[in-house]
Design an enzyme around this catalytic site. Sequence first.
Site, PDB file in Angstrom:
ATOM      1  N   ASP A  67       2.259  10.718   4.010  1.00 46.71           N
ATOM      2  CA  ASP A  67       2.567   9.376   4.522  1.00 46.71           C
ATOM      3  C   ASP A  67       3.906   8.888   3.971  1.00 46.71           C
ATOM      4  O   ASP A  67       4.022   7.772   3.471  1.00 46.71           O
ATOM      5  CB  ASP A  67       1.455   8.398   4.153  1.00 46.71           C
ATOM      6  CG  ASP A  67       1.519   7.107   4.986  1.00 46.71           C
ATOM      7  OD1 ASP A  67       2.156   7.130   6.057  1.00 46.71           O
ATOM      8  OD2 ASP A  67       0.940   6.090   4.550  1.00 46.71           O
ATOM      9  N   LYS A 105       7.238   7.247   4.259  1.00 45.07           N
ATOM     10  CA  LYS A 105       7.843   6.246   5.141  1.00 45.07           C
ATOM     11  C   LYS A 105       8.617   5.268   4.273  1.00 45.07           C
ATOM     12  O   LYS A 105       8.463   5.236   3.044  1.00 45.07           O
ATOM     13  CB  LYS A 105       6.764   5.516   5.946  1.00 45.07           C
ATOM     14  CG  LYS A 105       5.715   4.827   5.094  1.00 45.07           C
ATOM     15  CD  LYS A 105       4.652   4.155   5.966  1.00 45.07           C
ATOM     16  CE  LYS A 105       3.565   3.499   5.110  1.00 45.07           C
ATOM     17  NZ  LYS A 105       2.539   2.841   5.943  1.00 45.07           N
ATOM     18  N   ASN A 150       6.842   3.120   1.720  1.00 49.48           N
ATOM     19  CA  ASN A 150       6.304   3.795   0.526  1.00 49.48           C
ATOM     20  C   ASN A 150       7.403   4.274  -0.411  1.00 49.48           C
ATOM     21  O   ASN A 150       7.140   5.030  -1.346  1.00 49.48           O
ATOM     22  CB  ASN A 150       5.423   4.977   0.928  1.00 49.48           C
ATOM     23  CG  ASN A 150       4.058   4.521   1.401  1.00 49.48           C
ATOM     24  OD1 ASN A 150       3.630   3.408   1.100  1.00 49.48           O
ATOM     25  ND2 ASN A 150       3.362   5.372   2.152  1.00 49.48           N
TER      26      ASN A 150
END
Length: 220
Positions: free
Chosen positions: A48, A50, A53
């Site tokens: 994840d 992105k 983050n």
Amino acid sequence: MPNGSLESHLHGEKPTLSWHVRYKIAIGLESALQYLHEGEEQCVLHRDIKSDNVLLDLDFTTKLCDFGVSKLVDRGERTQTTMVVGTPGYLAPEYMQVQRARKETDMYCFGIVALEICRGRRPRNGALVRVVWQLYLGGIVVEAADARLENFDANEMRCLLTVGLWCTNPNHSERPTAEQVLNVLQNESPLPDLPPDMYPPPLPPLEIDTVGSEVVDGSR
């Protein structure tokens, strides 16, 4: 983190970042990814990656966060069957189709973030990749630069945009490793020449309006 997330600077309420800081963040993110993939006995697939983050400390040093959906993979394994997790716009197409997480799916996510850093646009409907790819084919990829940047290093901009496209290759086996990307970003390896047929034609038509935002099928 004192300076919040990369997302908050690119798309939110925080001040936009200078090019020097953006390039530093890209190298820091790729260094973190190299450690996850190669630094220990088991490979960590983040799944994840992105801009939301990517956290920034007081000196704008990159801190990759949110390992809630990450997976450990033994060195001898290249993929792991799993339910699809992550954020739309950042997910590799083959990951959504066959539900197999691999290093290359993380590299695809990094590629999207790299283009996002350069262009300052959210990855929606594939428009981010299409705009940069069309400009790359036209030999003017640097024109994809975020209009809010008052000045930037054109060679670094070209480098990060090209690396972003390299990482989003539709053929996952042709994507680079984290180490290969780091070597290019740190000027230790030459910039790759991407094949003009990397994206199979025809691409959906795409227009770029006068303020540099993408318009796809009449919607931004």
